[in-house]
Design a protein around this motif. Structure first.
Motif, PDB file in Angstrom:
ATOM      1  N   ILE A  10     -22.098 -24.396  80.677  1.00  0.00           N
ATOM      2  CA  ILE A  10     -21.177 -23.970  81.743  1.00  0.00           C
ATOM      3  C   ILE A  10     -20.988 -25.147  82.720  1.00  0.00           C
ATOM      4  O   ILE A  10     -19.884 -25.669  82.855  1.00  0.00           O
ATOM      5  CB  ILE A  10     -21.720 -22.718  82.477  1.00  0.00           C
ATOM      6  CG1 ILE A  10     -21.859 -21.542  81.494  1.00  0.00           C
ATOM      7  CG2 ILE A  10     -20.786 -22.351  83.630  1.00  0.00           C
ATOM      8  CD1 ILE A  10     -22.471 -20.301  82.077  1.00  0.00           C
ATOM      9  N   LEU A  56     -24.739 -16.332  91.495  1.00  0.00           N
ATOM     10  CA  LEU A  56     -25.080 -17.770  91.385  1.00  0.00           C
ATOM     11  C   LEU A  56     -26.072 -18.143  92.485  1.00  0.00           C
ATOM     12  O   LEU A  56     -25.877 -17.810  93.646  1.00  0.00           O
ATOM     13  CB  LEU A  56     -23.798 -18.609  91.524  1.00  0.00           C
ATOM     14  CG  LEU A  56     -23.985 -20.134  91.560  1.00  0.00           C
ATOM     15  CD1 LEU A  56     -24.509 -20.664  90.231  1.00  0.00           C
ATOM     16  CD2 LEU A  56     -22.661 -20.827  91.915  1.00  0.00           C
ATOM     17  N   ASN A 220     -20.653 -24.874  88.601  1.00  0.00           N
ATOM     18  CA  ASN A 220     -20.562 -23.507  88.064  1.00  0.00           C
ATOM     19  C   ASN A 220     -19.418 -22.690  88.676  1.00  0.00           C
ATOM     20  O   ASN A 220     -19.091 -21.611  88.190  1.00  0.00           O
ATOM     21  CB  ASN A 220     -21.879 -22.750  88.333  1.00  0.00           C
ATOM     22  CG  ASN A 220     -22.951 -23.102  87.323  1.00  0.00           C
ATOM     23  OD1 ASN A 220     -22.897 -22.665  86.179  1.00  0.00           O
ATOM     24  ND2 ASN A 220     -23.917 -23.896  87.743  1.00  0.00           N
ATOM     25  N   ILE A 224     -16.766 -19.540  87.014  1.00  0.00           N
ATOM     26  CA  ILE A 224     -16.914 -18.181  87.572  1.00  0.00           C
ATOM     27  C   ILE A 224     -15.550 -17.664  88.032  1.00  0.00           C
ATOM     28  O   ILE A 224     -15.176 -16.525  87.757  1.00  0.00           O
ATOM     29  CB  ILE A 224     -17.920 -18.174  88.761  1.00  0.00           C
ATOM     30  CG1 ILE A 224     -19.328 -18.471  88.254  1.00  0.00           C
ATOM     31  CG2 ILE A 224     -17.888 -16.831  89.497  1.00  0.00           C
ATOM     32  CD1 ILE A 224     -20.370 -18.657  89.360  1.00  0.00           C
ATOM     33  N   PHE A 232     -20.169 -14.191  84.155  1.00  0.00           N
ATOM     34  CA  PHE A 232     -21.264 -15.088  84.529  1.00  0.00           C
ATOM     35  C   PHE A 232     -22.579 -14.312  84.642  1.00  0.00           C
ATOM     36  O   PHE A 232     -23.615 -14.739  84.131  1.00  0.00           O
ATOM     37  CB  PHE A 232     -20.949 -15.776  85.868  1.00  0.00           C
ATOM     38  CG  PHE A 232     -21.926 -16.842  86.256  1.00  0.00           C
ATOM     39  CD1 PHE A 232     -21.855 -18.114  85.701  1.00  0.00           C
ATOM     40  CD2 PHE A 232     -22.951 -16.588  87.177  1.00  0.00           C
ATOM     41  CE1 PHE A 232     -22.766 -19.116  86.056  1.00  0.00           C
ATOM     42  CE2 PHE A 232     -23.863 -17.570  87.529  1.00  0.00           C
ATOM     43  CZ  PHE A 232     -23.769 -18.833  86.969  1.00  0.00           C
ATOM     44  N   SER A 233     -22.509 -13.144  85.271  1.00  0.00           N
ATOM     45  CA  SER A 233     -23.763 -12.421  85.510  1.00  0.00           C
ATOM     46  C   SER A 233     -24.280 -11.730  84.253  1.00  0.00           C
ATOM     47  O   SER A 233     -25.379 -11.186  84.247  1.00  0.00           O
ATOM     48  CB  SER A 233     -23.601 -11.419  86.654  1.00  0.00           C
ATOM     49  OG  SER A 233     -22.635 -10.458  86.289  1.00  0.00           O
ATOM     50  N   LYS A 241     -28.998 -15.669  87.412  1.00  0.00           N
ATOM     51  CA  LYS A 241     -27.843 -15.564  86.517  1.00  0.00           C
ATOM     52  C   LYS A 241     -27.370 -16.936  86.039  1.00  0.00           C
ATOM     53  O   LYS A 241     -27.557 -17.945  86.715  1.00  0.00           O
ATOM     54  CB  LYS A 241     -26.680 -14.874  87.250  1.00  0.00           C
ATOM     55  CG  LYS A 241     -27.026 -13.489  87.781  1.00  0.00           C
ATOM     56  CD  LYS A 241     -27.392 -12.558  86.650  1.00  0.00           C
ATOM     57  CE  LYS A 241     -27.635 -11.148  87.139  1.00  0.00           C
ATOM     58  NZ  LYS A 241     -28.171 -10.289  86.074  1.00  0.00           N
ATOM     59  N   GLY A 242     -26.719 -16.914  84.892  1.00  0.00           N
ATOM     60  CA  GLY A 242     -26.097 -18.136  84.377  1.00  0.00           C
ATOM     61  C   GLY A 242     -27.065 -19.011  83.607  1.00  0.00           C
ATOM     62  O   GLY A 242     -28.004 -18.528  82.959  1.00  0.00           O
ATOM     63  N   THR A 243     -26.810 -20.308  83.703  1.00  0.00           N
ATOM     64  CA  THR A 243     -27.597 -21.283  82.936  1.00  0.00           C
ATOM     65  C   THR A 243     -28.304 -22.244  83.887  1.00  0.00           C
ATOM     66  O   THR A 243     -28.056 -22.227  85.084  1.00  0.00           O
ATOM     67  CB  THR A 243     -26.666 -22.121  82.052  1.00  0.00           C
ATOM     68  OG1 THR A 243     -25.691 -22.745  82.913  1.00  0.00           O
ATOM     69  CG2 THR A 243     -25.963 -21.292  80.995  1.00  0.00           C
TER      70      THR A 243
END
Ligand SMILES: Cc1cc2nc3c(=O)[nH]c(=O)nc-3n(C[C@H](O)[C@H](O)[C@H](O)COP(=O)(O)O)c2cc1C
Ligand code: SF4
Ligand code: SF4
Ligand code: SF4
Length: 489
Positions: A10, A56, A220, A224, A232-233, A241-243
């Protein structure tokens, strides 16, 4: 293939895929569409809510919710507000932010402009370390190209939102990555932290409300806004959340940058993506969180990586450094290495950090020289806790973490140095002894010829001996002997 399969890109989505110096290639990946949509179709509150909903959290180390930070900055009334991108990246071995800025600078430029719209700021600054010349060049070109195209500057996409970005250079002080020190440095003052509150979102650059975020955090934002908070979540764990982008380093086969979903285990990262330990050696520990983090062991390998789990295990996410250690690493020396770094980087403003770091380092030094006592263990613990509790900023507050975590998990190794005067990993040179095994020595003289201090004696074809008082423990003889006649203990 495992290395690729487990990754989701991402923040680094465009790195290596587009020409970072060509704005059209960025636009071809839907670049600047999220900014256009935000300033023409959304209210600032819509943007803030989307980022909040996405969950995020700041990738610079603290993990603070980005949407909440933007909301706070948006609520303060001021004649001027600022957006700051923290590209100071000082953790040893970490280069996540550099990779994003060199590979996809427009993603940060666009995100900062979106942040400006969300909080009501017209000016942005990227504080970037001067040691990153290529990132600086590409970022400056991206800003210039965006301005020439009208996606930065006055009345972006015909809206009332105006936003522009300038660069400021950091001189490589680790403490200047701390947000208050960074702001002072940008203002031309000494890069020293100040107490919080007030947080920068209330009173930051020139005393004005300032949203300050890390490069990876900004990287990010555009995905989003384009794909939505729900997308994303859906990636990651309940609270993270995310990477996350990690810089894999140390005794691991595949080193380099990876981007993995939150919740992946250390096992998957080290053994599947990283390919396991070099040279078939045994895994011993992994340091996450850089000099502010801690060592995790095989017991933690199945832990899903996220902000809260790593803290619960005595380490932290940090900005993404991940250093893998094997059976040949001495954990007292590892703690000393990180202390050496933070001791050098302390700004000296407050006593617990300035003096505490020196005293902690001295105790570790004493132990690695075999001169430590059991009282030193108690003193190390006590002083570490005091420094953590009383230091002014995050640098001092986290400085003792590598000591506390290695003492908790590898106390036997500390004891071996103190009570047995031995370094089990064979690293601490003061505790080593090089000895020639008479039964194996054929008297070839090779060792004596390489010894830099001439402390090996013996005639040709006769057993040789080492004068322990003169030996400087350089290890040259051990490497040279073809008959396996020299031991290191
Ligand atoms: C000693 C120290 C060094 C730091 N260095 C950095 C850094 O290099 N980059 C960064 O983004 N944050 C760094 N931080 C964290 C910043 O203070 C701040 O929390 C961060 O930039 C906020 O952005 P985020 O919410 O997007 O993570 C550092 C903190 C401390 C205590
Ligand atoms: S904790 Fe260390 S780096 Fe932070 S203000 Fe105090 S002396 Fe400076
Ligand atoms: S190199 Fe090995 S075999 Fe040769 S003299 Fe030295 S210890 Fe003996
Ligand atoms: S360890 Fe170095 S100094 Fe010591 S005997 Fe061997 S070669 Fe000489």
């Amino acid at each position: 293939m495992e290395a690729v399969k487990k990754q989701i890109r991402i923040a680094t989505r465009n790195c290596g895929f587009i020409d970072p110096e060509n704005i059209n290639e960025y636009i071809a990946t839907r670049g600047y569409e999220a900014l256009a949509d935000a300033v023409t179709n959304k209210t600032p509150a819509d943007v803030v809510n989307e980022i909040k909903k996405a969950g995020l959290r700041g990738r610079g180390g603290g993990g603070f919710p980005t949407g909440v930070k933007w909301e706070v900055a948006s609520k303060y009334q001021a004649d001027q507000k600022y957006v700051v991108c923290n590209a100071d990246e000082g953790d040893p071995g970490a280069f996540m932010d550099r990779a994003v800025l060199e590979g996809d600078p427009h993603s940060v430029v666009e995100a900062m402009a979106i942040c400006g719209y969300a909080i009501g700021a017209t000016k942005g600054t990227v504080y970037i370390r001067a040691e990153y010349p290529l990132a600086i060049k590409r970022l400056q070109k991206a800003i210039d190209d965006a301005r020439n195209l009208g996606v930065l500057g006055d009345n972006i996409f015909g809206s009332s939102h105006s936003f522009d970005i300038e660069l400021k250079y950091g001189a490589g002080a680790f403490v200047c990555g701390e947000e208050t020190a960074l702001i002072h440095s940008m203002e031309g003052e000494r890069g020293e932290p100040t107490t919080k509150p007030p947080f920068p979102a209330e009173s930051g650059y020139w005393g004005k409300p300032t949203a300050i975020n890390n490069v990876e955090t900004f990287a990010n934002i555009v995905p989003i806004m384009l794909k939505g908070a729900d997308w994303f979540s859906s990636i990651g764990t309940e609270k993270s959340k995310g990477t996350k982008v990690f810089a894999l380093a140390g005794k691991i086969k595949n080193v380099g940058l990876i981007e993995v979903p939150m919740g992946i285990t250390l096992n998957e990262v080290i053994f599947e993506i990283g390919g396991g330990i070099l040279g078939g050696k045994k895994f011993k520990a992994v340091q996450t969180g850089g000099p502010s983090g801690g060592a995790l062991t095989y017991k933690d390998l199945d832990t899903p990586i996220d902000y809260d789990n790593l803290i619960a295990k005595g380490s932290m996410m940090g900005s993404g450094g991940m250093i893998v250690m094997d059976e040949d690493d001495c954990m007292v020396s590892v703690a000393k290495f990180f202390l050496d770094f933070t001791m050098d980087e302390t700004c000296g403003k407050c006593t617990p950090c300035r003096v505490g770091s020196k005293r902690l380092y001295e105790m570790l030094e004493k132990i690695t020289q075999g001169k430590g006592t059991n009282e030193d263990i108690a003193r190390l613990k006590q002083l570490s806790v005091t420094v953590k509790d009383t230091a002014l900023c995050g640098l001092g507050q986290t400085m003792p973490n590598p000591i506390l975590s290695t003492m908790r998990v590898f106390e036997d190794e500390y004891k071996a140095h103190i009570e047995d005067h031995k370094c089990p990993a064979g690293v601490c040179s003061a505790l080593l002894q090089y000895t020639i095994v008479p039964e194996k020595c054929v008297g070839c003289t090779a060792c004596a010829r390489v010894c830099p201090v001439n402390c090996i004696s013996g005639k040709v074809k006769e057993v040789h001996t080492i004068d322990q008082k003169t030996c400087i423990k350089c290890g040259a003889c051990l490497e040279k002997c073809k008959f396996d006649a020299i031991t290191k203990q």
